[in-house]
Scaffold this motif. Structure first.
Motif, mmCIF file in Angstrom:
data_model
loop_
_atom_site.group_PDB
_atom_site.id
_atom_site.type_symbol
_atom_site.label_atom_id
_atom_site.label_comp_id
_atom_site.label_asym_id
_atom_site.label_seq_id
_atom_site.Cartn_x
_atom_site.Cartn_y
_atom_site.Cartn_z
ATOM 1 N N GLU A 194 94.657 74.365 66.479
ATOM 2 C CA GLU A 194 95.782 75.303 66.648
ATOM 3 C C GLU A 194 96.911 74.682 67.467
ATOM 4 O OE1 GLU A 194 92.788 76.175 69.905
ATOM 5 O OE2 GLU A 194 92.666 75.960 67.733
ATOM 6 N N VAL A 195 96.554 73.812 68.394
ATOM 7 C CA VAL A 195 97.572 73.115 69.191
ATOM 8 C C VAL A 195 98.326 72.122 68.305
ATOM 9 C CG1 VAL A 195 97.947 71.546 71.137
ATOM 10 C CG2 VAL A 195 96.300 73.412 71.340
ATOM 11 N N ILE A 196 97.605 71.416 67.455
ATOM 12 C CA ILE A 196 98.246 70.455 66.545
ATOM 13 C C ILE A 196 99.235 71.172 65.627
ATOM 14 C CG2 ILE A 196 97.805 68.983 64.519
ATOM 15 C CD1 ILE A 196 97.276 67.539 67.039
ATOM 16 N N GLU A 197 98.827 72.291 65.061
ATOM 17 C CA GLU A 197 99.728 73.043 64.177
ATOM 18 C C GLU A 197 100.993 73.472 64.916
ATOM 19 O OE1 GLU A 197 99.623 73.469 60.911
ATOM 20 O OE2 GLU A 197 97.866 72.169 60.975
ATOM 21 N N GLU A 198 100.817 73.972 66.117
ATOM 22 C CA GLU A 198 101.963 74.403 66.921
ATOM 23 C C GLU A 198 102.886 73.222 67.237
ATOM 24 O OE1 GLU A 198 102.320 76.701 71.095
ATOM 25 O OE2 GLU A 198 100.576 77.237 69.859
ATOM 26 N N CYS A 199 102.295 72.087 67.569
ATOM 27 C CA CYS A 199 103.081 70.902 67.917
ATOM 28 C C CYS A 199 103.785 70.322 66.697
ATOM 29 C CB CYS A 199 102.190 69.854 68.561
ATOM 30 S SG CYS A 199 101.571 70.366 70.163
ATOM 31 N N ARG A 200 103.147 70.390 65.538
ATOM 32 C CA ARG A 200 103.809 69.913 64.312
ATOM 33 C C ARG A 200 105.012 70.796 63.979
ATOM 34 N NH1 ARG A 200 100.939 65.791 61.853
ATOM 35 N NH2 ARG A 200 98.715 65.787 62.291
ATOM 36 N N GLU A 201 104.893 72.098 64.228
ATOM 37 C CA GLU A 201 106.027 72.991 64.012
ATOM 38 C C GLU A 201 107.169 72.651 64.967
ATOM 39 O OE1 GLU A 201 104.550 76.967 64.373
ATOM 40 O OE2 GLU A 201 103.259 76.765 62.600
ATOM 41 N N GLN A 202 106.842 72.356 66.223
ATOM 42 C CA GLN A 202 107.867 71.960 67.194
ATOM 43 C C GLN A 202 108.523 70.656 66.771
ATOM 44 O OE1 GLN A 202 105.920 71.623 70.951
ATOM 45 N NE2 GLN A 202 105.935 73.821 71.347
ATOM 46 N N GLN A 203 107.732 69.759 66.203
ATOM 47 C CA GLN A 203 108.242 68.456 65.796
ATOM 48 C C GLN A 203 109.238 68.597 64.654
ATOM 49 O OE1 GLN A 203 107.686 66.314 62.955
ATOM 50 N NE2 GLN A 203 108.798 64.697 63.964
ATOM 51 N N GLU A 204 109.037 69.601 63.798
ATOM 52 C CA GLU A 204 109.964 69.829 62.691
ATOM 53 C C GLU A 204 111.372 70.108 63.207
ATOM 54 O OE1 GLU A 204 109.394 69.466 59.451
ATOM 55 O OE2 GLU A 204 107.327 68.862 59.902
ATOM 56 N N ASP A 205 111.453 70.744 64.368
ATOM 57 C CA ASP A 205 112.743 71.052 64.968
ATOM 58 C C ASP A 205 113.085 69.954 65.977
ATOM 59 O OD1 ASP A 205 115.060 72.427 65.591
ATOM 60 O OD2 ASP A 205 114.087 73.545 67.204
ATOM 61 N N LYS A 206 113.258 68.742 65.478
ATOM 62 C CA LYS A 206 113.435 67.591 66.357
ATOM 63 C C LYS A 206 114.872 67.100 66.440
ATOM 64 C CE LYS A 206 112.500 64.156 62.887
ATOM 65 N NZ LYS A 206 111.705 63.056 62.451
ATOM 66 N N ALA A 207 115.820 67.840 65.923
ATOM 67 C CA ALA A 207 117.205 67.389 65.942
ATOM 68 C C ALA A 207 117.677 67.126 67.365
ATOM 69 C CB ALA A 207 118.105 68.410 65.268
ATOM 70 N N GLY A 208 117.305 67.985 68.300
ATOM 71 C CA GLY A 208 117.688 67.795 69.700
ATOM 72 C C GLY A 208 117.041 66.559 70.287
ATOM 73 N N MET A 209 115.785 66.308 69.906
ATOM 74 C CA MET A 209 115.070 65.137 70.404
ATOM 75 C C MET A 209 115.732 63.852 69.893
ATOM 76 S SD MET A 209 112.122 64.448 72.065
ATOM 77 C CE MET A 209 110.457 64.828 71.655
ATOM 78 N N ARG A 210 116.142 63.845 68.628
ATOM 79 C CA ARG A 210 116.790 62.665 68.058
ATOM 80 C C ARG A 210 118.104 62.381 68.775
ATOM 81 N NH1 ARG A 210 116.784 62.365 61.927
ATOM 82 N NH2 ARG A 210 114.818 61.390 62.379
#
Length: 123
Positions: free
Chosen positions: A81-97
């Motif tokens: 469940e943590v991996i799924e949540e983190c993958r969803e956060q990773q999808e919204d990575k425009a700010g990180m880039r």
């Protein structure tokens, strides 16, 4: 394995580094997995390798084998469940880039300034 599959696997590994970072910060991730995740992330982004890159063939083995194996191991240890949540956060990575680009520009400018100062001393 052809080049296309290899590129896709490398893109997945790159995404998984961000997933590991997000999982490290997640409160449901066990403490021992957090430690292992930090070690893998630090090794992946570190310029210092277990086997130096200037050694022919062997120098790139850590980049091709050790880092992906470490990422895979840590991801398997993180609760699903943590991996799924983190993958969803990773999808919204425009700010990180954007932050990564700013950091890269800053580091390049810093190195440029250092080289300029060294050249001025000796010329």
């Amino acid at each position: 394995m052809d080049i296309k599959e290899f590129k896709q696997k490398m893109k997945k590994i790159k995404k998984d580094v961000y997933v590991l970072y997000n999982a490290y910060r997640h409160p449901k991730t066990p403490w021992y997995v957090k430690i292992l995740a930090i070690l893998v992330i630090a090794y992946a982004v570190s310029p210092i390798d277990l086997i130096p890159d200037f050694i022919p063939i062997l120098g790139y083995l850590d980049d091709l084998l050790i880092i992906p194996a470490g990422i895979t191991l840590v991801i398997k240890l993180i609760p699903p469940e943590v991996i799924e949540e983190c993958r969803e956060q990773q999808e919204d990575k425009a700010g990180m880039r954007k932050k990564g680009i700013i950091a890269a520009v800053f580091i390049l400018l810093l190195w440029g300034w250092i080289i300029y100062k060294i050249v001025r001393i000796f010329v």
